[in-house]
Design a protein around this motif. Structure first.
Motif, PDB file in Angstrom:
ATOM      1  N   THR A  33       0.853  -1.179   0.000  1.00  0.00           N
ATOM      2  CA  THR A  33       0.000   0.000   0.000  1.00  0.00           C
ATOM      3  C   THR A  33       0.887   1.228   0.000  1.00  0.00           C
ATOM      4  O   THR A  33       1.805   1.332   0.815  1.00  0.00           O
ATOM      5  CB  THR A  33      -0.921   0.021   1.233  1.00  0.00           C
ATOM      6  OG1 THR A  33      -1.750  -1.143   1.202  1.00  0.00           O
ATOM      7  CG2 THR A  33      -1.790   1.272   1.253  1.00  0.00           C
ATOM      8  N   ILE A  34       0.607   2.133  -0.913  1.00  0.00           N
ATOM      9  CA  ILE A  34       1.318   3.406  -0.985  1.00  0.00           C
ATOM     10  C   ILE A  34       0.378   4.457  -0.412  1.00  0.00           C
ATOM     11  O   ILE A  34      -0.678   4.734  -0.977  1.00  0.00           O
ATOM     12  CB  ILE A  34       1.717   3.757  -2.426  1.00  0.00           C
ATOM     13  CG1 ILE A  34       2.558   2.632  -3.034  1.00  0.00           C
ATOM     14  CG2 ILE A  34       2.473   5.085  -2.459  1.00  0.00           C
ATOM     15  CD1 ILE A  34       2.789   2.774  -4.522  1.00  0.00           C
ATOM     16  N   ASP A  35       0.759   4.994   0.733  1.00  0.00           N
ATOM     17  CA  ASP A  35      -0.067   5.983   1.422  1.00  0.00           C
ATOM     18  C   ASP A  35       0.273   7.371   0.886  1.00  0.00           C
ATOM     19  O   ASP A  35       1.328   7.915   1.170  1.00  0.00           O
ATOM     20  CB  ASP A  35       0.182   5.905   2.927  1.00  0.00           C
ATOM     21  CG  ASP A  35      -0.701   6.857   3.717  1.00  0.00           C
ATOM     22  OD1 ASP A  35      -1.430   7.673   3.107  1.00  0.00           O
ATOM     23  OD2 ASP A  35      -0.660   6.785   4.960  1.00  0.00           O
ATOM     24  N   LEU A  36      -0.632   7.917   0.100  1.00  0.00           N
ATOM     25  CA  LEU A  36      -0.472   9.253  -0.478  1.00  0.00           C
ATOM     26  C   LEU A  36      -1.375  10.271   0.214  1.00  0.00           C
ATOM     27  O   LEU A  36      -1.595  11.363  -0.307  1.00  0.00           O
ATOM     28  CB  LEU A  36      -0.776   9.217  -1.975  1.00  0.00           C
ATOM     29  CG  LEU A  36       0.106   8.296  -2.819  1.00  0.00           C
ATOM     30  CD1 LEU A  36      -0.452   8.156  -4.227  1.00  0.00           C
ATOM     31  CD2 LEU A  36       1.522   8.816  -2.866  1.00  0.00           C
ATOM     32  N   SER A  37      -1.889   9.908   1.391  1.00  0.00           N
ATOM     33  CA  SER A  37      -2.848  10.791   2.055  1.00  0.00           C
ATOM     34  C   SER A  37      -2.217  12.093   2.545  1.00  0.00           C
ATOM     35  O   SER A  37      -2.927  13.057   2.810  1.00  0.00           O
ATOM     36  CB  SER A  37      -3.542  10.065   3.212  1.00  0.00           C
ATOM     37  OG  SER A  37      -2.604   9.608   4.157  1.00  0.00           O
ATOM     38  N   ALA A  38      -0.882  12.146   2.656  1.00  0.00           N
ATOM     39  CA  ALA A  38      -0.207  13.385   3.068  1.00  0.00           C
ATOM     40  C   ALA A  38       0.457  14.093   1.885  1.00  0.00           C
ATOM     41  O   ALA A  38       1.230  15.015   2.077  1.00  0.00           O
ATOM     42  CB  ALA A  38       0.823  13.079   4.149  1.00  0.00           C
ATOM     43  N   VAL A  39       0.134  13.661   0.666  1.00  0.00           N
ATOM     44  CA  VAL A  39       0.679  14.310  -0.528  1.00  0.00           C
ATOM     45  C   VAL A  39      -0.190  15.523  -0.848  1.00  0.00           C
ATOM     46  O   VAL A  39      -1.399  15.407  -1.005  1.00  0.00           O
ATOM     47  CB  VAL A  39       0.735  13.326  -1.715  1.00  0.00           C
ATOM     48  CG1 VAL A  39       1.051  14.044  -3.013  1.00  0.00           C
ATOM     49  CG2 VAL A  39       1.765  12.243  -1.442  1.00  0.00           C
TER      50      VAL A  39
END
Length: 101
Positions: A33-39
């Motif tokens: 899983t690549i967490d991009l929620s802070a991008v």
């Protein structure tokens, strides 16, 4: 899970690419899983990096998932890339309606 923060641009995407490919090459992963929620921002080079990682993951038989917030989610929806990635459990992919021309 691989967490990405800040801006993913032509300047930062090579480092992201290296990190993603190194993680995927370690083996023994069923999914990543690549967490991009802070991008806060992602440009086309960032999208290309994620698509390249997806191609590598598929060849290694690894499920690649994205954790997105509103802005990047919208970008993945309008580009048609979102359905290519495996959804996170409990995530519903909604089609973005297009306005009348």
């Amino acid at each position: 899970m691989l967490t990405v923060t800040g801006r993913v641009t032509i300047n930062s995407s090579p480092a992201l690419r290296d990190e993603l490919l190194a993680t995927l090459q370690k083996g023994a992963l069923a999914s990543l899983t690549i967490d991009l929620s802070a991008v806060t921002y992602i440009d086309c080079s960032g999208l290309a990096t994620l698509v390249e990682a997806l191609r590598f993951a598929r060849s290694a038989r690894v499920s690649l998932r994205l954790k997105l917030h509103e802005r990047p989610l919208y970008l993945f929806q309008v580009t048609g890339l979102l359905p290519l990635f495996d959804p996170l459990p409990g995530t519903t992919i909604q089609r973005v309606s297009q306005g009348k021309a």
